[in-house]
Every structure is written in structure tokens, then in C-alpha cells.
Motif scaffolding. Structure first.
Motif, PDB file in Angstrom:
ATOM      1  N   VAL A   1      88.718 -41.922 -49.828  1.00 53.86           N
ATOM      2  CA  VAL A   1      88.979 -41.986 -51.271  1.00 53.86           C
ATOM      3  C   VAL A   1      89.170 -43.429 -51.727  1.00 53.86           C
ATOM      4  CG1 VAL A   1      90.607 -41.359 -53.091  1.00 53.86           C
ATOM      5  CG2 VAL A   1      89.929 -39.662 -51.389  1.00 53.86           C
ATOM      6  N   VAL A   2      89.958 -44.190 -50.964  1.00 57.70           N
ATOM      7  CA  VAL A   2      90.209 -45.587 -51.324  1.00 57.70           C
ATOM      8  C   VAL A   2      88.919 -46.400 -51.244  1.00 57.70           C
ATOM      9  CG1 VAL A   2      91.400 -47.703 -50.629  1.00 57.70           C
ATOM     10  CG2 VAL A   2      92.631 -45.526 -50.637  1.00 57.70           C
ATOM     11  N   SER A   3      88.146 -46.197 -50.187  1.00 57.94           N
ATOM     12  CA  SER A   3      86.912 -46.967 -50.013  1.00 57.94           C
ATOM     13  C   SER A   3      85.897 -46.671 -51.112  1.00 57.94           C
ATOM     14  CB  SER A   3      86.305 -46.670 -48.641  1.00 57.94           C
ATOM     15  OG  SER A   3      85.152 -47.451 -48.421  1.00 57.94           O
ATOM     16  N   ILE A   4      85.744 -45.394 -51.454  1.00 66.13           N
ATOM     17  CA  ILE A   4      84.803 -45.028 -52.517  1.00 66.13           C
ATOM     18  C   ILE A   4      85.263 -45.598 -53.856  1.00 66.13           C
ATOM     19  CG2 ILE A   4      83.857 -43.077 -53.819  1.00 66.13           C
ATOM     20  CD1 ILE A   4      83.884 -41.469 -51.193  1.00 66.13           C
ATOM     21  N   ALA A   5      86.581 -45.574 -54.098  1.00 65.51           N
ATOM     22  CA  ALA A   5      87.092 -46.143 -55.344  1.00 65.51           C
ATOM     23  C   ALA A   5      86.839 -47.649 -55.416  1.00 65.51           C
ATOM     24  CB  ALA A   5      88.592 -45.858 -55.466  1.00 65.51           C
ATOM     25  N   LEU A   6      86.868 -48.321 -54.269  1.00 61.35           N
ATOM     26  CA  LEU A   6      86.674 -49.772 -54.240  1.00 61.35           C
ATOM     27  C   LEU A   6      85.216 -50.189 -54.414  1.00 61.35           C
ATOM     28  CD1 LEU A   6      89.128 -50.831 -51.378  1.00 61.35           C
ATOM     29  CD2 LEU A   6      89.414 -51.129 -53.859  1.00 61.35           C
ATOM     30  N   ILE A   7      84.319 -49.195 -54.464  1.00 67.00           N
ATOM     31  CA  ILE A   7      82.908 -49.524 -54.723  1.00 67.00           C
ATOM     32  C   ILE A   7      82.775 -50.196 -56.095  1.00 67.00           C
ATOM     33  CG2 ILE A   7      80.617 -48.522 -55.155  1.00 67.00           C
ATOM     34  CD1 ILE A   7      81.219 -46.443 -53.036  1.00 67.00           C
ATOM     35  N   LEU A   8      83.624 -49.808 -57.016  1.00 68.03           N
ATOM     36  CA  LEU A   8      83.550 -50.345 -58.376  1.00 68.03           C
ATOM     37  C   LEU A   8      83.749 -51.859 -58.412  1.00 68.03           C
ATOM     38  CD1 LEU A   8      85.572 -47.588 -60.263  1.00 68.03           C
ATOM     39  CD2 LEU A   8      83.079 -47.876 -60.176  1.00 68.03           C
ATOM     40  N   ILE A   9      84.498 -52.397 -57.464  1.00 67.68           N
ATOM     41  CA  ILE A   9      84.710 -53.851 -57.434  1.00 67.68           C
ATOM     42  C   ILE A   9      83.936 -54.511 -56.297  1.00 67.68           C
ATOM     43  CG2 ILE A   9      86.960 -53.692 -58.542  1.00 67.68           C
ATOM     44  CD1 ILE A   9      88.269 -54.034 -55.829  1.00 67.68           C
TER      45      ILE A   9
ATOM     46  N   PHE B   1      80.877 -52.357 -48.683  1.00 65.49           N
ATOM     47  CA  PHE B   1      80.893 -52.790 -47.287  1.00 65.49           C
ATOM     48  C   PHE B   1      81.714 -51.866 -46.391  1.00 65.49           C
ATOM     49  CE2 PHE B   1      80.233 -56.525 -49.939  1.00 65.49           C
ATOM     50  CZ  PHE B   1      79.106 -57.087 -49.368  1.00 65.49           C
ATOM     51  N   THR B   2      82.745 -51.223 -46.952  1.00 59.21           N
ATOM     52  CA  THR B   2      83.628 -50.396 -46.131  1.00 59.21           C
ATOM     53  C   THR B   2      83.207 -48.927 -46.064  1.00 59.21           C
ATOM     54  OG1 THR B   2      85.081 -49.976 -48.040  1.00 59.21           O
ATOM     55  CG2 THR B   2      85.585 -51.889 -46.647  1.00 59.21           C
ATOM     56  N   THR B   3      82.597 -48.426 -47.147  1.00 60.50           N
ATOM     57  CA  THR B   3      82.296 -46.991 -47.215  1.00 60.50           C
ATOM     58  C   THR B   3      81.389 -46.487 -46.098  1.00 60.50           C
ATOM     59  OG1 THR B   3      82.652 -46.957 -49.612  1.00 60.50           O
ATOM     60  CG2 THR B   3      81.338 -45.171 -48.675  1.00 60.50           C
ATOM     61  N   PRO B   4      80.295 -47.179 -45.750  1.00 61.66           N
ATOM     62  CA  PRO B   4      79.461 -46.661 -44.655  1.00 61.66           C
ATOM     63  C   PRO B   4      80.225 -46.506 -43.346  1.00 61.66           C
ATOM     64  CG  PRO B   4      78.278 -48.334 -45.883  1.00 61.66           C
ATOM     65  CD  PRO B   4      79.687 -48.372 -46.365  1.00 61.66           C
ATOM     66  N   TYR B   5      81.116 -47.436 -43.049  1.00 61.64           N
ATOM     67  CA  TYR B   5      81.874 -47.359 -41.801  1.00 61.64           C
ATOM     68  C   TYR B   5      82.887 -46.215 -41.845  1.00 61.64           C
ATOM     69  CZ  TYR B   5      79.859 -51.955 -40.936  1.00 61.64           C
ATOM     70  OH  TYR B   5      78.980 -52.984 -40.737  1.00 61.64           O
ATOM     71  N   VAL B   6      83.544 -46.065 -42.996  1.00 63.00           N
ATOM     72  CA  VAL B   6      84.532 -44.989 -43.123  1.00 63.00           C
ATOM     73  C   VAL B   6      83.855 -43.628 -43.056  1.00 63.00           C
ATOM     74  CG1 VAL B   6      86.216 -43.926 -44.664  1.00 63.00           C
ATOM     75  CG2 VAL B   6      86.137 -46.406 -44.447  1.00 63.00           C
ATOM     76  N   LEU B   7      82.740 -43.460 -43.763  1.00 66.60           N
ATOM     77  CA  LEU B   7      82.047 -42.169 -43.752  1.00 66.60           C
ATOM     78  C   LEU B   7      81.430 -41.875 -42.385  1.00 66.60           C
ATOM     79  CD1 LEU B   7      80.332 -42.103 -47.265  1.00 66.60           C
ATOM     80  CD2 LEU B   7      82.488 -41.055 -46.533  1.00 66.60           C
ATOM     81  N   THR B   8      81.034 -42.915 -41.680  1.00 63.40           N
ATOM     82  CA  THR B   8      80.551 -42.714 -40.309  1.00 63.40           C
ATOM     83  C   THR B   8      81.676 -42.189 -39.424  1.00 63.40           C
ATOM     84  OG1 THR B   8      78.880 -44.448 -40.509  1.00 63.40           O
ATOM     85  CG2 THR B   8      79.561 -43.843 -38.282  1.00 63.40           C
ATOM     86  N   ALA B   9      82.890 -42.721 -39.611  1.00 64.80           N
ATOM     87  CA  ALA B   9      84.050 -42.231 -38.864  1.00 64.80           C
ATOM     88  C   ALA B   9      84.351 -40.778 -39.221  1.00 64.80           C
ATOM     89  CB  ALA B   9      85.260 -43.114 -39.138  1.00 64.80           C
ATOM     90  N   VAL B  10      84.194 -40.423 -40.497  1.00 67.44           N
ATOM     91  CA  VAL B  10      84.400 -39.043 -40.923  1.00 67.44           C
ATOM     92  C   VAL B  10      83.389 -38.125 -40.239  1.00 67.44           C
ATOM     93  CG1 VAL B  10      84.255 -37.450 -42.887  1.00 67.44           C
ATOM     94  CG2 VAL B  10      85.418 -39.656 -43.145  1.00 67.44           C
TER      95      VAL B  10
END
Length: 228
Positions: A41-49, A54-63
Motif C-alpha cells: 500500500v505504501v509503495s503504490i501510494a509513493l508512485i505519485l511522487i 522503483f520500490t513497487t516491482p520489488y515489493v510485488l515480487t515479494a508478495v
């Protein structure tokens, strides 16, 4: 006599195995699913800035790794098959910032990503409860035995409630032991079914419906023909 010992050994080993699996599933549901959901949730929200790109692909890969681990345990422990529906990443995906943007976009457009996030919410609540229940049916009865063995004396002045049994004497301690024995019997009969229910719940959240599976096969076939 040896046959009785063999049966008792199988019961003890089977109970310990089921309880251990319930503990593993419960802890990973609470710790792993909560942590990954918050990070997602935090990583996806930070896409706006821009940071989330940079973080979302790694987090979603972990998911996805977390979900795939559940798929493996479902098949191994309860013979529940959960399809892996993730869309493959293009082989010619660019590197650098542009590649990260494309990777993030593709992962967020994949319906499986949102099913994973929905599953995380269910896993850390209902899933954890079901998993820990399959463990508690074997662990909680031990307290009843300890109470009957003499621990009840600690609560002579103020009754201690074990389930629905107020324990303040040897007699009520024996009632607690009987209640625990009944719970243990329920665990022997239903704990494996409860754990299977946990994996069926995961399958209901993670597996794509028929139309999505068909669309995925068509997309894969189209991509294969394109590569050929």
C-alpha cells in the motif's frame, strides 16, 4: 502391546505435525501478510511522487513469492491446487527508469496483483484465525491436563476459567481435563480439514475465474506465436 504403542506414536506425531503446520501458517499469515500488505500500500501510494516506481516491482515480487509459497504448501500439505496466474514479463523489457516504469505498469495492470493484495487482507485476518485454530485444538488441551495435575491450587481463591469450566478444585480440574480431552479428540478428527479449509480459502482468493484463465491462455498463445 507394541501395536498400541505404534498407534499412540502415530497419533502423537500426527498431532504434533498438524499443530506445527498450523503455527507456521498462522505466524506467516500474521507477520508476512501484514508486513507485505502495508509495504504494498505504501509503495503504490509513493508512485505519485516517483519513489514507488522503483520500490513497487520489488515489493510485488515479494508478495508473489509469498503467495507462491502458499500454493506450494497447499499442494504439499492438503492436495489443494492453486493456479499461478501471473502474466509473464516481456523478454525485451528495457532497463533504467523507463524499464522500471514499464515493469510497475505491467504488474499493476495484472489482475493477479490485485487478487494477491485482496488475499493478503483475508490471510492476515480470517486465514490466520483458521490456521491458529488447527493448532489450538492440540495445544490448548495441554492446559487442561496441567490444571488437573495440580495447577488448579493456584486458583483456589479465585476461579480460573478454562473454556467454560471455572477451575477452583480438584473436581473442576478434572472437568477441565475432560474438556481438553474432548477438544483434542475434535482436533484429531477435524484439524486437517480445518487446515484444508485454510488453503481452500486461499484458493478462492488467489485463483482466477474461468474467463480470466481463458484470457490468460489466449494471451500466452498470442505471445508464443509472436515470438515464433
Amino acid at each position: 502391546m507394541s501395536g498400541t504403542k505404534s498407534v499412540a506414536k502415530r497419533v502423537v506425531v500426527g498431532s504434533a505435525t498438524t499443530a506445527g503446520r498450523g503455527l507456521v501458517l498462522g505466524l506467516t499469515a500474521i507477520v508476512g501478510s501484514i508486513t507485505l500488505f502495508v509495504l504494498s500500500v505504501v509503495s503504490i501510494a509513493l508512485i505519485l511522487i516517483g519513489i514507488g516506481v522503483f520500490t513497487t516491482p520489488y515489493v510485488l515480487t515479494a508478495v508473489r513469492m509469498h503467495a507462491n509459497r502458499r500454493r506450494l504448501l497447499a499442494a504439499t500439505w492438503s492436495d489443494v491446487k492453486i493456479p499461478i496466474p501471473y502474466r509473464p514479463m516481456p523478454a525485451d523489457l528495457r532497463t533504467g527508469v523507463t524499464g522500471q516504469v514499464e515493469r510497475t505498469t505491467l504488474m499493476l495492470k495484472d489482475p493477479a496483483t490485485w487478487r494477491d493484495l485482496g488475499w493478503l487482507m483475508v490471510d492476515m485476518t480470517a486465514g490466520a484465525t483458521v490456521a491458529l485454530l488447527s493448532m489450538g485444538l492440540f495445544v490448548y488441551p495441554l492446559e487442561g491436563l496441567v490444571l488437573a495435575a495440580g495447577l488448579w491450587r493456584v486458583f483456589e481463591d479465585d476461579a480460573y476459567w478454562y473454556g467454560f469450566v471455572p477451575v477452583d478444585s480438584q473436581l473442576t480440574g478434572l472437568f477441565a481435563a475432560a474438556f481438553g480431552a474432548g477438544m483434542f479428540a475434535v482436533g484429531l478428527r477435524y484439524a486437517n480439514d480445518i487446515q484444508r479449509g485454510y488453503f481452500l480459502l486461499a484458493r478462492a482468493m488467489l485463483a482466477p475465474d474461468h474467463d480470466q484463465q481463458l484470457a490468460q491462455r489466449v494471451a500466452h498463445l498470442t505471445e508464443t506465436r509472436h515470438d515464433a
